[in-house]
Design a protein around this motif. Structure first.
Motif, PDB file in Angstrom:
ATOM      1  N   THR A   1     -26.159  -1.993  -8.722  1.00  0.00           N
ATOM      2  CA  THR A   1     -26.594  -2.599  -9.978  1.00  0.00           C
ATOM      3  C   THR A   1     -27.832  -1.861 -10.468  1.00  0.00           C
ATOM      4  O   THR A   1     -28.805  -1.716  -9.716  1.00  0.00           O
ATOM      5  N   ARG A   2     -27.793  -1.391 -11.701  1.00  0.00           N
ATOM      6  CA  ARG A   2     -28.919  -0.626 -12.236  1.00  0.00           C
ATOM      7  C   ARG A   2     -30.051  -1.561 -12.651  1.00  0.00           C
ATOM      8  O   ARG A   2     -29.870  -2.438 -13.487  1.00  0.00           O
ATOM      9  N   MET A   3     -31.224  -1.376 -12.050  1.00  0.00           N
ATOM     10  CA  MET A   3     -32.431  -2.149 -12.352  1.00  0.00           C
ATOM     11  C   MET A   3     -33.566  -1.149 -12.557  1.00  0.00           C
ATOM     12  O   MET A   3     -34.416  -0.971 -11.681  1.00  0.00           O
ATOM     13  N   GLU A   4     -33.576  -0.515 -13.680  1.00  0.00           N
ATOM     14  CA  GLU A   4     -34.434   0.657 -13.879  1.00  0.00           C
ATOM     15  C   GLU A   4     -35.908   0.271 -13.977  1.00  0.00           C
ATOM     16  O   GLU A   4     -36.298  -0.574 -14.778  1.00  0.00           O
TER      17      GLU A   4
ATOM     18  N   GLU B   1     -31.882  -7.409  -3.432  1.00  0.00           N
ATOM     19  CA  GLU B   1     -32.221  -6.260  -4.282  1.00  0.00           C
ATOM     20  C   GLU B   1     -33.066  -6.654  -5.489  1.00  0.00           C
ATOM     21  O   GLU B   1     -33.895  -5.863  -5.970  1.00  0.00           O
ATOM     22  N   LYS B   2     -32.917  -7.891  -5.971  1.00  0.00           N
ATOM     23  CA  LYS B   2     -33.709  -8.349  -7.112  1.00  0.00           C
ATOM     24  C   LYS B   2     -35.164  -8.571  -6.714  1.00  0.00           C
ATOM     25  O   LYS B   2     -36.083  -8.237  -7.464  1.00  0.00           O
TER      26      LYS B   2
ATOM     27  N   GLY C   1     -29.169  -2.548  -5.329  1.00  0.00           N
ATOM     28  CA  GLY C   1     -29.746  -2.246  -6.629  1.00  0.00           C
ATOM     29  C   GLY C   1     -30.314  -0.844  -6.623  1.00  0.00           C
ATOM     30  O   GLY C   1     -30.770  -0.346  -5.587  1.00  0.00           O
TER      31      GLY C   1
ATOM     32  N   TYR D   1     -36.845  -5.237  -6.266  1.00  0.00           N
ATOM     33  CA  TYR D   1     -37.178  -4.705  -7.589  1.00  0.00           C
ATOM     34  C   TYR D   1     -38.456  -5.336  -8.133  1.00  0.00           C
ATOM     35  O   TYR D   1     -39.351  -4.646  -8.646  1.00  0.00           O
TER      36      TYR D   1
ATOM     37  N   TYR E   1     -33.167   1.564  -8.651  1.00  0.00           N
ATOM     38  CA  TYR E   1     -34.341   1.404  -9.499  1.00  0.00           C
ATOM     39  C   TYR E   1     -34.754   2.687 -10.213  1.00  0.00           C
ATOM     40  O   TYR E   1     -35.368   2.635 -11.280  1.00  0.00           O
TER      41      TYR E   1
ATOM     42  N   ARG F   1     -41.954  -3.514  -9.095  1.00  0.00           N
ATOM     43  CA  ARG F   1     -42.408  -3.627 -10.487  1.00  0.00           C
ATOM     44  C   ARG F   1     -43.793  -4.248 -10.610  1.00  0.00           C
ATOM     45  O   ARG F   1     -44.623  -3.791 -11.416  1.00  0.00           O
TER      46      ARG F   1
END
Length: 264
Positions: free
Chosen positions: A8-11, A38-39, A64, A42, A66, A46
């Motif tokens: 899952t893309r979480m840039e 993964e959240k 994920g 992230y 990042y 961040r």
């Protein structure tokens, strides 16, 4: 930038656009030393630090991404980006808070898939790194140059799995040879999946920190069963014993009620 289709893309911004390009030649695995998905990984990259990995992997195999794998990430010290432009791709994997647990079978499968993709996408050679700058596959504590202050990451159990299961699995899968599914690394109970959420008892303090993932008084079964949370296991045993006592009291009350009714 290259993005793994299985993630899952979480840039992360501004890192994703601002950090220098790399030519990936290594894949380095880590334990995040927390039972984070993964959240949550992230959110930590961040909001709480200026470091980051390319990927984050939960116990259930969900992953994920990042930062693109052709952009520098800062989890590997001297391997992040070298003067010649080469660098390492990194992944943080959910673990217990002492990094002593083994990877689950779901984590192992995802590490194998990602390793094969990195080999095919970036031509990372199918060998364990022979030095800190040698192209290949490795783990964080393998070379002092990959950690500014030294580390035991990803832990002894996972280092053994890396050498005996994960890396051989990547090689076998990449070469198209048959490789059996890895055996589960945490016990499963009948009717329960490792991804199920296990409720904790009411006496668990409200002050438990949110970064342990326990603020909702639930924890993944994989963590409760396989990650050293002995207090969780004991709580469940105590709860079962209390339920047995309650049932015995119910039986006694029913017998007393029947006796009183009969006497009346």
């Amino acid at each position: 930038m290259a993005w793994y289709p299985g993630a899952t893309r979480m840039e992360l911004q501004p890192e994703s656009d601002a950090q220098a390009a790399i030519r990936p030649t290594q894949f380095i695995v880590h334990s995040v030393v927390a039972p984070w998905d993964e959240k949550r990984i992230y959110a930590y990259w961040r909001d709480s630090t200026n470091l980051e990995s390319h990927f984050g992997l939960d116990y259930d195999g969900s992953i994920g991404q990042y930062i693109g794998t052709e952009t520098r990430a800062d989890a590997n010290a001297g391997a992040n980006r070298r003067p010649d432009g080469t660098g390492a791709v990194s992944i943080e994997t959910a673990s217990n808070t002492s990094a002593t647990d083994a990877w689950t079978s779901e984590q192992i499968e995802q590490l194998v898939r990602l390793g094969v993709w990195l080999h095919e996408r970036h031509d990372i050679p199918l060998r364990i790194c022979r030095s800190h700058s040698d192209p290949g596959f490795g783990y964080h504590s393998q070379f002092r140059e990959w950690s500014t202050s030294g580390t035991a990451c990803p832990g002894k159990a996972r280092i053994r799995q890396f050498r005996e299961v994960v890396f051989p699995g990547i090689v076998a899968r990449a070469k198209g040879t048959n490789t059996p599914a890895p055996a589960p690394t945490a016990p499963k109970e009948t009717g329960m999946k490792l991804t199920d959420q296990v409720p904790l008892p009411d006496w668990v303090p409200e002050t438990w920190p949110e970064d342990k993932g326990l603020s909702d008084k639930k924890i993944a079964a994989s963590v409760a069963l396989g990650s050293g949370y002995g207090h969780v296991r004991r709580a469940r045993e105590n709860t079962e014993e209390l339920l047995r006592q309650v049932e015995a009291l119910r039986t006694e009350v029913a017998q007393l009620r029947a006796a009183v009714t009969k006497g009346a």
